[in-house]
Write a protein that holds these residues in place. Structure first.
Motif, PDB file in Angstrom:
ATOM      1  N   ILE A 312      -4.954  25.319 -14.009  1.00 51.77           N
ATOM      2  CA  ILE A 312      -3.657  24.644 -14.076  1.00 51.77           C
ATOM      3  C   ILE A 312      -3.105  24.420 -12.672  1.00 51.77           C
ATOM      4  O   ILE A 312      -2.679  23.318 -12.316  1.00 51.77           O
ATOM      5  N   VAL A 313      -3.146  25.475 -11.859  1.00 54.66           N
ATOM      6  CA  VAL A 313      -2.577  25.387 -10.512  1.00 54.66           C
ATOM      7  C   VAL A 313      -3.354  24.370  -9.668  1.00 54.66           C
ATOM      8  O   VAL A 313      -2.771  23.511  -8.997  1.00 54.66           O
ATOM      9  N   LEU A 314      -4.679  24.425  -9.732  1.00 56.04           N
ATOM     10  CA  LEU A 314      -5.471  23.501  -8.920  1.00 56.04           C
ATOM     11  C   LEU A 314      -5.295  22.065  -9.395  1.00 56.04           C
ATOM     12  O   LEU A 314      -5.245  21.137  -8.590  1.00 56.04           O
ATOM     13  N   ALA A 315      -5.183  21.870 -10.713  1.00 56.65           N
ATOM     14  CA  ALA A 315      -5.011  20.510 -11.244  1.00 56.65           C
ATOM     15  C   ALA A 315      -3.694  19.908 -10.745  1.00 56.65           C
ATOM     16  O   ALA A 315      -3.587  18.700 -10.561  1.00 56.65           O
ATOM     17  N   GLU A 316      -2.711  20.760 -10.513  1.00 58.54           N
ATOM     18  CA  GLU A 316      -1.437  20.257  -9.983  1.00 58.54           C
ATOM     19  C   GLU A 316      -1.574  19.834  -8.532  1.00 58.54           C
ATOM     20  O   GLU A 316      -0.969  18.877  -8.084  1.00 58.54           O
ATOM     21  N   ILE A 317      -2.389  20.567  -7.775  1.00 55.42           N
ATOM     22  CA  ILE A 317      -2.481  20.297  -6.343  1.00 55.42           C
ATOM     23  C   ILE A 317      -3.474  19.178  -6.045  1.00 55.42           C
ATOM     24  O   ILE A 317      -3.212  18.295  -5.239  1.00 55.42           O
ATOM     25  N   VAL A 318      -4.632  19.234  -6.686  1.00 55.21           N
ATOM     26  CA  VAL A 318      -5.655  18.207  -6.462  1.00 55.21           C
ATOM     27  C   VAL A 318      -6.043  17.596  -7.808  1.00 55.21           C
ATOM     28  O   VAL A 318      -7.128  17.851  -8.323  1.00 55.21           O
ATOM     29  N   PRO A 319      -5.125  16.771  -8.372  1.00 54.16           N
ATOM     30  CA  PRO A 319      -5.329  16.283  -9.743  1.00 54.16           C
ATOM     31  C   PRO A 319      -6.585  15.418  -9.904  1.00 54.16           C
ATOM     32  O   PRO A 319      -7.122  15.318 -10.997  1.00 54.16           O
ATOM     33  N   ASP A 320      -7.035  14.831  -8.798  1.00 50.55           N
ATOM     34  CA  ASP A 320      -8.159  13.902  -8.933  1.00 50.55           C
ATOM     35  C   ASP A 320      -9.509  14.573  -8.707  1.00 50.55           C
ATOM     36  O   ASP A 320     -10.526  13.899  -8.638  1.00 50.55           O
ATOM     37  N   ARG A 321      -9.513  15.889  -8.572  1.00 49.76           N
ATOM     38  CA  ARG A 321     -10.809  16.537  -8.322  1.00 49.76           C
ATOM     39  C   ARG A 321     -11.215  17.393  -9.505  1.00 49.76           C
ATOM     40  O   ARG A 321     -10.411  18.171 -10.001  1.00 49.76           O
ATOM     41  N   PRO A 322     -12.477  17.277  -9.906  1.00 49.95           N
ATOM     42  CA  PRO A 322     -12.951  18.182 -10.952  1.00 49.95           C
ATOM     43  C   PRO A 322     -12.912  19.622 -10.438  1.00 49.95           C
ATOM     44  O   PRO A 322     -13.185  19.870  -9.258  1.00 49.95           O
ATOM     45  N   ILE A 323     -12.544  20.539 -11.299  1.00 44.05           N
ATOM     46  CA  ILE A 323     -12.476  21.947 -10.928  1.00 44.05           C
ATOM     47  C   ILE A 323     -13.634  22.659 -11.595  1.00 44.05           C
ATOM     48  O   ILE A 323     -13.846  22.516 -12.801  1.00 44.05           O
ATOM     49  N   ARG A 324     -14.393  23.394 -10.823  1.00 40.69           N
ATOM     50  CA  ARG A 324     -15.434  24.231 -11.429  1.00 40.69           C
ATOM     51  C   ARG A 324     -14.949  25.670 -11.348  1.00 40.69           C
ATOM     52  O   ARG A 324     -15.033  26.303 -10.303  1.00 40.69           O
ATOM     53  N   ASN A 325     -14.404  26.122 -12.437  1.00 38.22           N
ATOM     54  CA  ASN A 325     -13.784  27.444 -12.462  1.00 38.22           C
ATOM     55  C   ASN A 325     -14.832  28.472 -12.873  1.00 38.22           C
ATOM     56  O   ASN A 325     -15.153  28.618 -14.043  1.00 38.22           O
ATOM     57  N   GLN A 326     -15.370  29.187 -11.890  1.00 41.98           N
ATOM     58  CA  GLN A 326     -16.404  30.182 -12.188  1.00 41.98           C
ATOM     59  C   GLN A 326     -15.834  31.594 -12.099  1.00 41.98           C
ATOM     60  O   GLN A 326     -16.567  32.568 -11.937  1.00 41.98           O
ATOM     61  N   VAL A 327     -14.509  31.670 -12.196  1.00 40.98           N
ATOM     62  CA  VAL A 327     -13.844  32.970 -12.124  1.00 40.98           C
ATOM     63  C   VAL A 327     -14.168  33.765 -13.388  1.00 40.98           C
ATOM     64  O   VAL A 327     -14.202  33.213 -14.484  1.00 40.98           O
ATOM     65  N   THR A 328     -14.429  35.037 -13.215  1.00 39.65           N
ATOM     66  CA  THR A 328     -14.716  35.874 -14.377  1.00 39.65           C
ATOM     67  C   THR A 328     -13.543  36.820 -14.634  1.00 39.65           C
ATOM     68  O   THR A 328     -12.753  37.097 -13.742  1.00 39.65           O
ATOM     69  N   VAL A 329     -13.458  37.286 -15.846  1.00 37.65           N
ATOM     70  CA  VAL A 329     -12.401  38.214 -16.224  1.00 37.65           C
ATOM     71  C   VAL A 329     -13.013  39.609 -16.284  1.00 37.65           C
ATOM     72  O   VAL A 329     -14.021  39.818 -16.952  1.00 37.65           O
ATOM     73  N   SER A 330     -12.400  40.528 -15.536  1.00 40.83           N
ATOM     74  CA  SER A 330     -12.978  41.876 -15.454  1.00 40.83           C
ATOM     75  C   SER A 330     -12.586  42.692 -16.667  1.00 40.83           C
ATOM     76  O   SER A 330     -11.561  43.337 -16.677  1.00 40.83           O
ATOM     77  N   GLN A 331     -13.382  42.606 -17.679  1.00 44.26           N
ATOM     78  CA  GLN A 331     -13.050  43.341 -18.898  1.00 44.26           C
ATOM     79  C   GLN A 331     -14.003  44.488 -19.129  1.00 44.26           C
ATOM     80  O   GLN A 331     -13.740  45.352 -19.938  1.00 44.26           O
ATOM     81  N   GLN A 332     -15.121  44.435 -18.427  1.00 44.36           N
ATOM     82  CA  GLN A 332     -16.144  45.435 -18.711  1.00 44.36           C
ATOM     83  C   GLN A 332     -15.595  46.812 -18.406  1.00 44.36           C
ATOM     84  O   GLN A 332     -15.204  47.105 -17.299  1.00 44.36           O
ATOM     85  N   GLU A 333     -15.500  47.592 -19.411  1.00 39.48           N
ATOM     86  CA  GLU A 333     -15.007  48.960 -19.228  1.00 39.48           C
ATOM     87  C   GLU A 333     -16.134  49.905 -19.572  1.00 39.48           C
ATOM     88  O   GLU A 333     -16.421  50.168 -20.725  1.00 39.48           O
ATOM     89  N   PHE A 334     -16.799  50.421 -18.549  1.00 37.99           N
ATOM     90  CA  PHE A 334     -17.863  51.368 -18.809  1.00 37.99           C
ATOM     91  C   PHE A 334     -17.226  52.718 -19.102  1.00 37.99           C
ATOM     92  O   PHE A 334     -16.136  53.006 -18.632  1.00 37.99           O
ATOM     93  N   PRO A 335     -17.914  53.549 -19.843  1.00 38.72           N
ATOM     94  CA  PRO A 335     -17.362  54.876 -20.085  1.00 38.72           C
ATOM     95  C   PRO A 335     -17.262  55.617 -18.755  1.00 38.72           C
ATOM     96  O   PRO A 335     -18.072  55.401 -17.853  1.00 38.72           O
ATOM     97  N   PRO A 336     -16.268  56.470 -18.638  1.00 34.50           N
ATOM     98  CA  PRO A 336     -16.088  57.174 -17.364  1.00 34.50           C
ATOM     99  C   PRO A 336     -17.238  58.129 -17.075  1.00 34.50           C
ATOM    100  O   PRO A 336     -17.794  58.742 -17.978  1.00 34.50           O
ATOM    101  N   THR A 337     -17.600  58.216 -15.797  1.00 31.30           N
ATOM    102  CA  THR A 337     -18.565  59.227 -15.386  1.00 31.30           C
ATOM    103  C   THR A 337     -17.860  60.121 -14.373  1.00 31.30           C
ATOM    104  O   THR A 337     -16.890  59.706 -13.746  1.00 31.30           O
ATOM    105  N   VAL A 338     -18.333  61.306 -14.220  1.00 29.49           N
ATOM    106  CA  VAL A 338     -17.647  62.264 -13.360  1.00 29.49           C
ATOM    107  C   VAL A 338     -18.486  62.514 -12.106  1.00 29.49           C
ATOM    108  O   VAL A 338     -19.689  62.696 -12.200  1.00 29.49           O
ATOM    109  N   GLU A 339     -17.817  62.476 -10.968  1.00 22.20           N
ATOM    110  CA  GLU A 339     -18.513  62.814  -9.731  1.00 22.20           C
ATOM    111  C   GLU A 339     -17.882  64.062  -9.149  1.00 22.20           C
ATOM    112  O   GLU A 339     -16.657  64.172  -9.080  1.00 22.20           O
ATOM    113  N   SER A 340     -18.707  64.992  -8.720  1.00 23.23           N
ATOM    114  CA  SER A 340     -18.183  66.176  -8.042  1.00 23.23           C
ATOM    115  C   SER A 340     -18.092  65.894  -6.555  1.00 23.23           C
ATOM    116  O   SER A 340     -19.077  65.529  -5.936  1.00 23.23           O
TER     117      SER A 340
END
Lengths: 342, 243
Positions: A312-340
């Protein structure tokens, strides 16, 4: 020799028009895609990229149009002859399936006066470099292609996608040292990663080049590609797909509309700052690259809404350019591990 | 032995209610304290601080935080601290606090920290007023961290910052921006203040593990780095409680 390319081009156009009329999705690949994007004209064969599921229908319509099918032993392509001209219909280049996404990334260009989708320059180099092997690693063929297409390519992505191939690495090293393409982030194009003792570097590594990633333009010369007649699509497009600089203070960020004709690296820097400053995104860690055909954004955000906000933000600034949005959403929640720690 | 849960850069916004609290369910079985290494909010607004407070209120263990640069963006850091305090979250800036866990006293000294760069490639207190202010701020917050560590009377000392004390944990970030990601003055404070562990965030593209010149383990717990809701560290030994 003069006749061969003309015959090839006629066959190329015949196949492209036939596939287009049959509404079979495809992209021009191989050395003709390079030619369409400013590279040397090939003299051998014509390659088209198709999804595997579309190949049987493509062969049918091409046979109806008078071409001759050949069933080759290879399992990654099929072939048709147009007279003496061999046309490859490739569905698994370098072992990877042609996907909808890949075809969607291709761009309609005029190829010898016929409009057709041409494989994305970044995809093209990924395939070309991954195809290099021990018996087929003639950089004398590859370097002119890099020279011709370099400003249309997202080199960071090519480096990432070809990282496992030593032949690709060699080609990219040569291109970097020739200052044809930007050095990987943080590295000097002159060779050693950091300014070390003089003996560590090549004799040509003058102080002026140490630590300055090449922008792919300027001193190297010949930066501007001449597209084939009738294309015009890449003329005047900003060059260099290098990552944005950490910042720039040209003052444009205060204007409502950015000057999108400015060189790509400044534009990338400005866009990156806008993404940091706009409250809808407010993400400082995104990487913005301005390629000739799209603005590419990479990185990670915490929420899907913020990923969408990038568009949305990029389309407002550079409306005539295709946007390739390769941003990922950090959802991966691995189980916690413990370090001593002690 | 004390079990520390730590995370930084959770970047909660008004669009995130309900996104973090579920990750903390059952944290009391895993850890004795939760340390948050800054950037709790996205823009440092009161509304966002209220979201953070709501998400952290259910934690079954004490929560101690430092603010990050995002938490300062709205120029309302005082209110942000207040809202967090109402949810029981203690925010440290050049201060320390001591928790008793069983027979062990854990001391946490916290400061936001700042940029400035690392030994051999750092800014100097020289030149334009803005440059001097930048470097001085870095030195001041580092000195405050040192004082806070020195003032702790405890068995185990932990330093909590947003910015990094070492370049090790920035590996993966572009070297050009290291001076914006941390300062070696923080490492001096960590070593001089005899911390046993230093935790920070801020560098989303960095890596988890590093060490100061004095040998203190440093962990970058920015959420994108650890890839989980929090990292867990055991500090000290089982027999420390008998000493």
């Amino acid at each position: 020799m003069d006749d061969a390319p003309r015959g090839l081009r006629e066959s190329l156009k015949r196949v492209a028009v036939t596939l287009k009329e049959a509404q079979i999705p495809f992209a021009l690949g191989g050395s003709y895609a390079c030619w369409a994007r400013g590279g040397p004209e090939p003299v051998h064969d014509v390659d088209f990229m198709l999804r595997e599921t579309d190949v049987p229908r493509a062969v049918d319509v091409l046979c109806d149009a008078g071409l001759r099918p050949v069933d080759p032993p290879e399992d990654w392509l099929t072939k048709v002859y147009d007279g003496d001209v061999l046309v490859d219909l490739i569905h698994h280049p370098v072992g990877r399936a042609v996907t909808d996404e890949m075809l969607a990334r291709s761009r309609d260009m005029s190829v010898d006066s016929v409009r057709m989708p041409v494989l994305d320059a970044t995809d093209w180099f990924e395939m070309t470099l991954l195809a290099l092997d021990e018996r087929y690693c003639d950089l004398g063929r590859v370097i002119p292609m890099i020279r011709a297409m370099r400003e249309q390519v997202d080199w960071t992505q090519v480096r990432r996608a070809t990282a496992e191939s030593p032949f690709a690495e060699a080609a990219l090293l040569v291109a970097t040292r020739l200052q044809l393409i930007p050095a990987p982030a943080g590295l000097s194009p002159a060779g050693p990663p950091f300014a070390g003792p003089p003996s560590a570097g090549p004799p040509s590594a003058g102080p002026s080049s140490v630590g300055l990633p090449s922008s792919g333009r300027g001193s190297a010369g010949e930066a501007v590609t001449t597209p084939p007649a009738g294309s015009g699509a890449v003329t005047g497009a900003p060059e260099s797909a290098s990552d944005s600089a950490f910042g720039s203070d040209s003052g444009l960020a205060t204007a409502g509309q950015l000057d999108v004709t400015e060189p790509a690296e400044y534009l990338a820097g400005e866009l990156r700052e806008r993404l940091a400053e706009d409250p809808r995104v407010a993400e400082l860690g995104l990487e913005v690259a301005v390629a000739s055909d799209a603005v590419i954004v990479r990185g990670e955000v915490a929420l899907e809404t913020r990923r969408t906000a990038v568009d949305i933000v990029l389309a407002e600034i550079v409306p005539d350019r295709p946007i390739r949005n390769q941003v990922t959403v950090s959802q991966q929640e691995f189980p916690p591990t413990v370090e001593s720690v002690s | 032995m004390i079990r520390i849960a730590a995370v930084g850069d959770i970047h909660l916004g008004t669009d995130s209610p309900g996104s973090f609290a579920p990750c903390l369910a059952g944290i009391g079985d895993l850890a004795d304290v939760l340390l948050i290494a800054g950037d709790l909010t996205q823009h440092g607004s009161v509304a966002e601080a209220e979201v953070v407070a709501g998400e952290l209120a259910g934690a079954e263990i004490p929560v101690i935080a430092v603010l990050g640069n995002h938490d300062h963006h709205g120029d309302q850091s005082d209110q942000v601290v207040k809202v967090l305090a109402q949810a029981g979250v203690r925010t440290l800036e050049g201060e320390g606090m001591v928790l008793r866990v069983g027979d062990i006293c854990l001391g946490v000294a916290g400061a936001k920290g700042f940029g400035g760069g690392f030994a051999g490639a750092s800014g100097s207190d020289f030149g334009e007023p803005l440059m001097k202010a930048f470097v001085r701020h870095s030195k001041e917050v580092s000195a405050a961290l040192r004082n806070a560590l020195d003032a702790l009377e405890c068995d185990i000392r932990v330093a909590l910052t947003h910015y990094s004390p070492v370049p090790d944990t920035l590996a993966g970030e572009r070297p050009e921006i290291f001076p914006f990601l941390g300062s070696y003055h923080l490492a001096e404070a960590v070593d001089g203040g005899r911390a046993q562990l230093a935790l920070h965030g801020h560098a989303h593209g960095g890596s988890e593990k590093g060490r100061t010149a004095g040998g203190v383990p440093v962990r970058n717990v920015a959420r994108p780095v650890i890839g989980r809701a929090f990292a867990l560290y055991e500090v000290g030994t089982h027999d420390a409680c008998c000493s």
